[in-house]
Write a protein that holds these residues in place. Structure first.
Motif, short mmCIF file in Angstrom:
data_model
loop_
_atom_site.label_atom_id
_atom_site.label_comp_id
_atom_site.label_asym_id
_atom_site.label_seq_id
_atom_site.Cartn_x
_atom_site.Cartn_y
_atom_site.Cartn_z
N ASP A 1 0.82 -1.22 0.00
CA ASP A 1 0.00 0.00 0.00
C ASP A 1 0.85 1.26 0.00
OD1 ASP A 1 -2.32 -1.50 -0.04
OD2 ASP A 1 -2.44 -1.59 2.16
N LYS A 2 2.01 1.21 0.61
CA LYS A 2 2.88 2.40 0.67
C LYS A 2 3.43 2.75 -0.71
CE LYS A 2 4.40 1.05 5.24
NZ LYS A 2 5.49 0.41 5.96
N THR A 3 3.81 1.73 -1.49
CA THR A 3 4.44 1.99 -2.78
C THR A 3 3.48 1.89 -3.96
OG1 THR A 3 5.10 -0.33 -2.95
CG2 THR A 3 6.69 1.18 -1.97
N GLU A 4 2.29 1.36 -3.73
CA GLU A 4 1.25 1.24 -4.75
C GLU A 4 1.63 0.32 -5.92
OE1 GLU A 4 -0.14 5.11 -5.88
OE2 GLU A 4 -0.34 5.75 -3.81
N TYR A 5 2.48 -0.66 -5.69
CA TYR A 5 2.81 -1.65 -6.71
C TYR A 5 2.02 -2.91 -6.44
CZ TYR A 5 6.60 1.45 -7.87
OH TYR A 5 7.32 2.55 -8.24
N GLU A 6 1.61 -3.58 -7.52
CA GLU A 6 0.73 -4.73 -7.34
C GLU A 6 0.95 -5.76 -8.44
OE1 GLU A 6 -3.80 -4.90 -6.18
OE2 GLU A 6 -3.57 -4.22 -8.25
N ILE A 7 0.91 -7.02 -8.04
CA ILE A 7 0.91 -8.16 -8.97
C ILE A 7 -0.20 -9.07 -8.47
CG2 ILE A 7 2.17 -10.16 -9.86
CD1 ILE A 7 4.77 -8.72 -9.08
N ILE A 8 -0.99 -9.61 -9.38
CA ILE A 8 -2.02 -10.57 -9.00
C ILE A 8 -1.67 -11.91 -9.63
CG2 ILE A 8 -4.46 -11.18 -9.15
CD1 ILE A 8 -5.08 -8.17 -9.18
N ILE A 9 -1.58 -12.93 -8.80
CA ILE A 9 -1.24 -14.27 -9.28
C ILE A 9 -2.46 -15.16 -9.10
CG2 ILE A 9 0.19 -16.31 -8.90
CD1 ILE A 9 2.40 -14.43 -7.97
N ILE A 10 -2.90 -15.74 -10.21
CA ILE A 10 -3.98 -16.72 -10.18
C ILE A 10 -3.36 -18.03 -10.65
CG2 ILE A 10 -6.26 -17.34 -11.03
CD1 ILE A 10 -6.67 -14.33 -11.64
N GLU A 11 -2.86 -18.77 -9.71
CA GLU A 11 -2.16 -20.03 -10.00
C GLU A 11 -2.73 -21.08 -9.06
OE1 GLU A 11 0.55 -22.73 -11.54
OE2 GLU A 11 0.58 -20.63 -12.16
N PRO A 12 -3.35 -22.12 -9.60
CA PRO A 12 -3.92 -23.15 -8.73
C PRO A 12 -2.91 -23.68 -7.71
CG PRO A 12 -4.54 -23.53 -11.00
CD PRO A 12 -3.52 -22.42 -11.01
#
Length: 152
Positions: free
Chosen positions: A52-63
């Motif tokens: 939240d501080k740096t506002e970087y995001e990755i979303i992983i959808i891996e079973p």
């Protein structure tokens, strides 16, 4: 004559070294029954990697990754942030090179590049989860993204 004997000794030594090093790699990559069950899981709960501080995001959808992260991976705080950043730089570089070579590497495994800039502080959580995803990925799909074995 001396040259032939020296060559034979050198070949035997190299062969013995190769056998010893291959044996230790197999041992380090042993996957437990618990980990194998997680790899076989079809649980597709997504993992958000963000700070939240740096506002970087990755979303992983891996079973199975969420379950693996919660049950098998080393806990947060186990690694230092500098360790994670150094490993992630190397792993992201190798990942991105594979994305750019779909004729050599499976394009179903290496679909998208990861934008990871070395000079940016992504925070501990982003680095921790990204690193653990690389470990999970390498162990599940029997891949090597770096010069070191993907151990837990």
């Amino acid at each position: 004559m001396k040259k032939n004997i020296l060559q034979k000794v050198l070949i035997i030594f190299c062969g013995a070294l190769l056998v010893v090093s291959c044996g230790s790699q197999k041992e380090a990559l042993a996957i437990s029954a618990e980990e194998q069950a997680v790899f076989s899981s079809d649980d597709e709960q997504q993992v958000e990697i963000k700070d939240d501080k740096t506002e970087y995001e990755i979303i992983i959808i891996e079973p199975g990754f969420y379950v693996w992260l919660q049950s098998i991976a080393r806990p947060e705080g186990y690694y230092s942030q500098s360790f994670l950043e150094n490993r992630n730089r190397l792993l992201v570089t190798n990942w991105n090179q594979r994305v750019l070579q779909p004729q050599v590497f499976n394009p179903n495994l290496y679909e998208l590049q990861i934008n990871y800039e070395p000079g940016i502080d992504y925070g501990y959580e982003v680095n921790y989860k990204l690193y653990n995803y690389f470990i999970y990925f390498q162990r599940k799909y029997n891949q090597r993204l770096g010069p070191f074995l993907p151990r837990i």
